[in-house]
Design a protein around this motif. Structure first.
Motif, PDB file in Angstrom:
ATOM      1  N   ASN A 235       0.825  -1.204   0.000  1.00 35.27           N
ATOM      2  CA  ASN A 235       0.000   0.000   0.000  1.00 35.27           C
ATOM      3  C   ASN A 235       0.859   1.254   0.000  1.00 35.27           C
ATOM      4  OD1 ASN A 235      -2.351   1.554   0.120  1.00 35.27           O
ATOM      5  ND2 ASN A 235      -2.333   1.588   2.351  1.00 35.27           N
ATOM      6  N   LEU A 236       1.905   1.273   0.816  1.00 34.92           N
ATOM      7  CA  LEU A 236       2.801   2.426   0.840  1.00 34.92           C
ATOM      8  C   LEU A 236       3.514   2.587  -0.495  1.00 34.92           C
ATOM      9  CD1 LEU A 236       4.453   2.101   4.382  1.00 34.92           C
ATOM     10  CD2 LEU A 236       2.428   3.416   3.731  1.00 34.92           C
ATOM     11  N   ALA A 237       3.948   1.476  -1.044  1.00 36.64           N
ATOM     12  CA  ALA A 237       4.713   1.514  -2.290  1.00 36.64           C
ATOM     13  C   ALA A 237       3.853   1.887  -3.485  1.00 36.64           C
ATOM     14  CB  ALA A 237       5.385   0.161  -2.542  1.00 36.64           C
ATOM     15  N   SER A 238       2.533   1.788  -3.357  1.00 37.63           N
ATOM     16  CA  SER A 238       1.659   2.152  -4.476  1.00 37.63           C
ATOM     17  C   SER A 238       1.695   3.648  -4.748  1.00 37.63           C
ATOM     18  CB  SER A 238       0.222   1.715  -4.179  1.00 37.63           C
ATOM     19  OG  SER A 238      -0.316   2.462  -3.093  1.00 37.63           O
ATOM     20  N   VAL A 239       2.213   4.428  -3.794  1.00 40.58           N
ATOM     21  CA  VAL A 239       2.296   5.877  -3.963  1.00 40.58           C
ATOM     22  C   VAL A 239       3.663   6.260  -4.515  1.00 40.58           C
ATOM     23  CG1 VAL A 239       2.233   8.091  -2.765  1.00 40.58           C
ATOM     24  CG2 VAL A 239       0.605   6.290  -2.152  1.00 40.58           C
ATOM     25  N   SER A 240       4.690   6.022  -3.737  1.00 34.61           N
ATOM     26  CA  SER A 240       6.066   6.304  -4.166  1.00 34.61           C
ATOM     27  C   SER A 240       6.980   5.933  -3.010  1.00 34.61           C
ATOM     28  CB  SER A 240       6.268   7.792  -4.513  1.00 34.61           C
ATOM     29  OG  SER A 240       6.313   8.586  -3.343  1.00 34.61           O
ATOM     30  N   MET A 241       8.278   6.099  -3.215  1.00 35.03           N
ATOM     31  CA  MET A 241       9.204   5.990  -2.105  1.00 35.03           C
ATOM     32  C   MET A 241       8.883   7.081  -1.097  1.00 35.03           C
ATOM     33  SD  MET A 241      11.795   3.699  -2.588  1.00 35.03           S
ATOM     34  CE  MET A 241      13.413   4.309  -2.118  1.00 35.03           C
ATOM     35  N   PRO A 242       9.093   6.856   0.193  1.00 34.62           N
ATOM     36  CA  PRO A 242       8.925   7.948   1.164  1.00 34.62           C
ATOM     37  C   PRO A 242       9.942   9.044   0.865  1.00 34.62           C
ATOM     38  CG  PRO A 242       9.074   5.809   2.262  1.00 34.62           C
ATOM     39  CD  PRO A 242       9.463   5.588   0.842  1.00 34.62           C
ATOM     40  N   PRO A 243       9.506  10.251   0.572  1.00 30.82           N
ATOM     41  CA  PRO A 243      10.456  11.334   0.271  1.00 30.82           C
ATOM     42  C   PRO A 243      11.467  11.525   1.396  1.00 30.82           C
ATOM     43  CG  PRO A 243       8.217  12.010  -0.270  1.00 30.82           C
ATOM     44  CD  PRO A 243       8.104  10.704   0.457  1.00 30.82           C
ATOM     45  N   LEU A 244      12.678  11.871   1.035  1.00 29.81           N
ATOM     46  CA  LEU A 244      13.724  12.095   2.033  1.00 29.81           C
ATOM     47  C   LEU A 244      13.558  13.445   2.725  1.00 29.81           C
ATOM     48  CD1 LEU A 244      16.834  10.798   0.047  1.00 29.81           C
ATOM     49  CD2 LEU A 244      15.429   9.554   1.698  1.00 29.81           C
TER      50      LEU A 244
END
Length: 314
Positions: A235-244
């Protein structure tokens, strides 16, 4: 972040492996490695590229053409991290109060009013190098969103279907209007505007960052741990990497706790110029969710003896 779900695939693969190892070792989710630096992102991407093609085929994972991935990343980079010199000095404005896009989100609109069909034509014209840019203005007194039309189609009835990506926040300083049709509302144009961020750097002394986190990067890591505990990596990966970047991450995290219909809450946090306040809001919600889930688990596991309900006088 600019690789979107493409890079998230790499993170999901490495994080899933870490989760599996943690489960075998009896370790909590907090021990899962998450991208905390450009180098850690590069390692995840390299691991993905070093994975044999047969491994993808065996799991029915489609391998995208490399140039498609690069084109997507370039487009997303232009939207999320725009070069001010590449944005037109004059932008059309879409006044719409029924949706509030957070930076990084995408959506589809159907434009049928003459002024907004004119907006599409002006934004996508190759003659003035507009490159799809316009401003999405909501009910905020000072904020708009710099948005970009990444795809558009003229429908048989003359309406436009447009796919839009949201970039950073912006403030309209001076605007003008353009008549587009007799008796129709005018199209507003921003003739002077500025991109907005969260303002001065924050530290724990001035912004009440909990001591257990230390700084904004610590809050980011804590928030990721709570998200991993609350939902799936997929589910998290369906959006994008967590921005730094903590500011960008705070908007990324909001997307998991606010629904599309939470327009007022979305506008509130768009207007907020404190990264720590947005992160604390998300962390508080996730901690409350975790606590309620733990209480529910404890109640579900409680067994009552029939005799325990009898009074001492029976």
């Amino acid at each position: 972040e600019v690789f979107g779900p493409r890079a998230a695939t790499a993170w999901a693969n490495t994080a899933s492996a870490a989760l599996s190892d943690s489960a075998q070792d009896g370790l909590p989710v907090a021990h899962v490695n998450v991208p905390d630096s450009p180098e850690s992102v590069r390692r995840a991407m390299r691991q993905l590229f070093d994975t044999p093609v047969d491994s993808f085929v065996a799991h029915n994972i489609e391998i995208p053409p490399p140039f498609d991935v690069l084109r997507e990343a370039n487009s997303r980079s232009q939207t999320l991290l725009p070069n001010s010199s590449a944005i037109p000095t004059r932008l059309p404005i879409f006044d719409y109060e029924h949706a509030a896009l957070l930076p990084g989100e995408e959506t589809t609109f159907r434009f049928f009013e003459p002024r907004y069909k004119r907006l599409v034509e002006a934004s996508t014209s190759s003659e003035n190098g507009a490159d799809g840019w316009f401003l999405l203005r909501m009910r905020l007194p000072y904020y708009s969103i710099l948005a970009r039309i990444v795809e558009h189609e003229r429908l048989p009835n003359g309406d436009y279907a447009v796919h839009v990506a949201a970039g950073p926040r912006a403030s309209v300083l001076v605007e003008d209007g353009e008549a587009v049709a007799a008796g129709a509302p005018r199209l507003a144009w921003a003739v002077e505007y500025e991109l907005k961020g969260d303002g001065v750097p924050e530290d724990s002394a001035d912004y009440g960052i909990p001591k257990r986190y230390g700084d904004l990067h610590g809050m980011r890591r804590g928030c990721i741990d709570l998200l991993l505990d609350a939902t799936t990596i997929t589910n998290l990966a369906s959006v994008s990497m967590p921005p730094l970047d903590p500011e960008a991450f705070s908007f990324w995290a909001l997307r998991f706790v606010l629904g599309d219909a939470d327009v007022s809450a979305r506008m509130k946090w768009l207007a907020c110029r404190s990264t720590s306040r947005r992160l604390l809001f998300v962390i508080d919600l996730l901690e409350s969710f975790a606590e309620s889930r733990n209480v529910s688990t404890r109640l579900d596991g409680t067994q009552f003896d029939d005799d325990s309900h009898k009074s001492s006088g029976d």
